[in-house]
Design a protein around this motif. Structure first.
Motif, PDB file in Angstrom:
ATOM      1  N   LYS A  11       0.981  -1.221  -0.488  1.00  8.02           N
ATOM      2  CA  LYS A  11       0.280   0.233   0.110  1.00  8.02           C
ATOM      3  C   LYS A  11       0.981   1.663   0.108  1.00  8.02           C
ATOM      4  N   LYS A  12       1.951   1.570   0.812  1.00  6.15           N
ATOM      5  CA  LYS A  12       2.894   2.379   0.777  1.00  6.15           C
ATOM      6  C   LYS A  12       3.400   3.149  -0.236  1.00  6.15           C
ATOM      7  N   SER A  13       4.480   1.428  -0.956  1.00  2.60           N
ATOM      8  CA  SER A  13       4.636   2.082  -1.968  1.00  2.60           C
ATOM      9  C   SER A  13       4.038   2.490  -3.564  1.00  2.60           C
ATOM     10  N   LEU A  14       2.302   1.759  -3.307  1.00  5.18           N
ATOM     11  CA  LEU A  14       1.497   1.568  -4.071  1.00  5.18           C
ATOM     12  C   LEU A  14       1.308   3.781  -4.391  1.00  5.18           C
ATOM     13  N   ILE A  15       0.808   4.215  -3.078  1.00  4.36           N
ATOM     14  CA  ILE A  15       1.076   5.591  -2.844  1.00  4.36           C
ATOM     15  C   ILE A  15       1.759   6.489  -3.606  1.00  4.36           C
ATOM     16  N   GLU A  16       3.073   5.844  -2.873  1.00  2.08           N
ATOM     17  CA  GLU A  16       3.823   6.226  -3.876  1.00  2.08           C
ATOM     18  C   GLU A  16       4.627   7.078  -4.979  1.00  2.08           C
ATOM     19  N   ARG A  17       3.326   5.505  -5.352  1.00  2.04           N
ATOM     20  CA  ARG A  17       4.087   5.267  -7.734  1.00  2.04           C
ATOM     21  C   ARG A  17       3.140   5.609  -7.887  1.00  2.04           C
ATOM     22  N   ARG A  18       1.558   6.435  -7.442  1.00  2.00           N
ATOM     23  CA  ARG A  18       0.791   7.310  -7.948  1.00  2.00           C
ATOM     24  C   ARG A  18       0.525   8.487  -8.334  1.00  2.00           C
ATOM     25  N   ARG A  19       1.731   8.860  -6.811  1.00  2.00           N
ATOM     26  CA  ARG A  19       1.792  10.348  -6.881  1.00  2.00           C
ATOM     27  C   ARG A  19       3.029  11.202  -7.825  1.00  2.00           C
ATOM     28  N   ARG A  20       3.738   9.927  -8.977  1.00  2.00           N
ATOM     29  CA  ARG A  20       4.286  10.640 -10.194  1.00  2.00           C
ATOM     30  C   ARG A  20       3.237  10.065 -11.669  1.00  2.00           C
ATOM     31  N   ILE A  21       1.847   9.893 -10.714  1.00  2.00           N
ATOM     32  CA  ILE A  21       1.151  10.137 -11.853  1.00  2.00           C
ATOM     33  C   ILE A  21       0.526  10.461 -12.497  1.00  2.00           C
ATOM     34  N   GLY A  22       0.393  11.507 -13.401  1.00  2.00           N
ATOM     35  CA  GLY A  22      -0.719  12.590 -13.924  1.00  2.00           C
ATOM     36  C   GLY A  22      -1.974  11.481 -14.187  1.00  2.00           C
ATOM     37  N   MET A  23      -3.074  12.289 -13.774  1.00  2.00           N
ATOM     38  CA  MET A  23      -4.366  11.425 -13.640  1.00  2.00           C
ATOM     39  C   MET A  23      -5.130  12.157 -14.710  1.00  2.00           C
ATOM     40  N   ILE A  24      -5.905  12.676 -15.672  1.00  2.00           N
ATOM     41  CA  ILE A  24      -6.903  13.553 -16.115  1.00  2.00           C
ATOM     42  C   ILE A  24      -8.183  12.371 -15.589  1.00  2.00           C
ATOM     43  N   PHE A  25      -9.233  12.923 -15.234  1.00  2.00           N
ATOM     44  CA  PHE A  25     -10.576  11.773 -15.604  1.00  2.00           C
ATOM     45  C   PHE A  25     -11.446  12.749 -16.743  1.00  2.00           C
ATOM     46  N   GLN A  26     -12.740  12.188 -16.691  1.00  2.00           N
ATOM     47  CA  GLN A  26     -13.637  12.651 -17.329  1.00  2.00           C
ATOM     48  C   GLN A  26     -14.269  13.626 -16.625  1.00  2.00           C
ATOM     49  N   ASN A  27     -14.393  14.440 -15.483  1.00  2.00           N
ATOM     50  CA  ASN A  27     -15.006  14.959 -14.822  1.00  2.00           C
ATOM     51  C   ASN A  27     -13.692  15.004 -13.844  1.00  2.00           C
ATOM     52  N   PRO A  45      -1.314  19.049  -4.924  1.00  2.00           N
ATOM     53  CA  PRO A  45      -0.305  18.163  -5.198  1.00  2.00           C
ATOM     54  C   PRO A  45       1.079  18.730  -4.413  1.00  2.00           C
ATOM     55  N   LEU A  46       1.709  20.064  -4.715  1.00  2.00           N
ATOM     56  CA  LEU A  46       2.970  20.459  -4.393  1.00  2.00           C
ATOM     57  C   LEU A  46       3.743  20.847  -3.044  1.00  2.00           C
ATOM     58  N   GLU A  47       1.904  20.880  -1.816  1.00  2.00           N
ATOM     59  CA  GLU A  47       1.696  20.580  -0.382  1.00  2.00           C
ATOM     60  C   GLU A  47       1.962  19.277  -0.308  1.00  2.00           C
ATOM     61  N   ILE A  48       1.397  18.761  -0.607  1.00  2.00           N
ATOM     62  CA  ILE A  48       1.856  17.313  -0.023  1.00  2.00           C
ATOM     63  C   ILE A  48       2.475  16.573   0.192  1.00  2.00           C
ATOM     64  N   VAL A  49       3.380  16.829  -0.606  1.00  2.00           N
ATOM     65  CA  VAL A  49       5.353  16.300  -0.893  1.00  2.00           C
ATOM     66  C   VAL A  49       6.202  17.412  -0.272  1.00  2.00           C
ATOM     67  N   GLY A  50       5.198  18.767   0.394  1.00  2.00           N
ATOM     68  CA  GLY A  50       6.588  19.082   1.239  1.00  2.00           C
ATOM     69  C   GLY A  50       7.628  20.432   0.151  1.00  2.00           C
ATOM     70  N   ARG A  51       7.074  20.545  -0.494  1.00  2.00           N
ATOM     71  CA  ARG A  51       7.333  22.337  -0.892  1.00  2.00           C
ATOM     72  C   ARG A  51       7.049  23.408  -0.889  1.00  2.00           C
ATOM     73  N   SER A  52       8.405  23.952  -0.161  1.00  2.00           N
ATOM     74  CA  SER A  52       8.334  25.960   0.099  1.00  2.00           C
ATOM     75  C   SER A  52       6.992  26.480  -0.767  1.00  2.00           C
ATOM     76  N   LYS A  53       6.682  27.349  -0.335  1.00  2.00           N
ATOM     77  CA  LYS A  53       5.401  28.780  -0.218  1.00  2.00           C
ATOM     78  C   LYS A  53       6.355  29.531  -2.265  1.00  2.00           C
ATOM     79  N   HIS A  54       6.842  29.639  -1.794  1.00  2.00           N
ATOM     80  CA  HIS A  54       8.067  29.816  -3.048  1.00  2.00           C
ATOM     81  C   HIS A  54       7.630  28.752  -4.281  1.00  2.00           C
TER      82      HIS A  54
END
Length: 247
Positions: free
Chosen positions: A75-91, A107-116
């Motif tokens: 589960k943990k590795s799957l979540i990490e891998r999904r973060r490297r996939i960009g998915m655009i849905f119908q909605n 998504p940038l907040e989730i991975v801890g990027r700085s505000k700048h």
């Protein structure tokens, strides 16, 4: 990133019966290529995309990225891998409580990027999708085409290795479709690995390096855009294209 599907199958239970959504599909998508997937509704295209994006696991067969199997990750590795996939849905799947910019920033907040970093990347992406100056626009004030472009920008935020589009224009008015397709064309020009499920045949022919036709959960034909659209070998493909061109 190179994507390989090896004999994947996916079956769903529906009432008292079952639906074989994907039947023994094998497919190789080389790195930095654009694959278009076409076929009628219910052909298995969206299920195939969910298997590629790791939102679903195949009942049998395997999914590999760059030669490494990924459908059996914990589960943990799957979540990490999904973060490297960009998915655009119908909605659009945007957060209604956030502005356009805040949706892209998420998504940038989730991975801890700085505000700048977040501010800079958000501005870059708004410009990329033709929405510069709309950072503070509430989602409720955006048109359908603008919402989909925000969704694309959000998917691009952390520079994914793969971009997957599942009928990204199907919920849009015809006059808005061209704006979203224009953004996808610009992304295709960047030579990123992309898979696009679409009912827009002209777009699929223009933007794809290879095209796959699905029917009944199977791949009936794969080839270059010219081969599929101008010289299809399979009778079912010819029948489908004839019907589409009459509409």
């Amino acid at each position: 990133m190179r994507i390989c599907l090896d004999s994947v199958k996916k079956t769903y239970q529906a009432g008292s019966g079952r639906i074989d959504a994907v039947r023994n599909v094998s497919l190789v998508v080389p790195s930095d290529t654009v694959y278009g997937i076409i076929g009628k509704s219910g052909a298995g295209k969206s299920t195939l995309m969910r298997l590629i994006s790791l939102l679903e696991k195949p009942d049998s067969g395997s999914v590999l990225y760059d030669g490494v199997r990924v459908d059996n990750l914990d589960k943990k590795s799957l979540i990490e891998r999904r973060r490297r996939i960009g998915m655009i849905f119908q909605n659009f799947n945007l957060f209604s409580s956030r502005t356009a910019g805040e949706n892209i920033a998420y998504p940038l907040e989730i991975v801890g990027r700085s505000k700048h970093e977040i501010k800079k990347r958000t501005a870059e992406l708004l410009e990329l999708v033709g929405l510069e100056g709309r950072e503070k626009a509430p989602v409720s004030t955006l048109s359908g085409g603008q919402k989909q472009r925000v969704a694309i920008a959000r998917a691009m935020a952390i520079e994914p290795e793969i971009m997957l589009f599942d009928e990204p224009t199907s919920s849009l008015d015809p006059e808005l479709v061209k704006y979203v397709l224009g953004v996808i064309r610009r992304l295709a020009d960047c030579r990123q690995t992309m898979i696009v499920v679409t009912h827009e045949m002209k777009f699929a022919q223009e933007v794809s390096d290879r095209v796959v036709f699905m029917d009944g959960g199977r791949i009936l034909e794969e080839g270059s855009p010219d081969e599929i659209f101008e010289r299809p070998r399979h009778g079912r493909v010819r029948e489908f294209l004839d019907l589409v061109r009459k509409d």
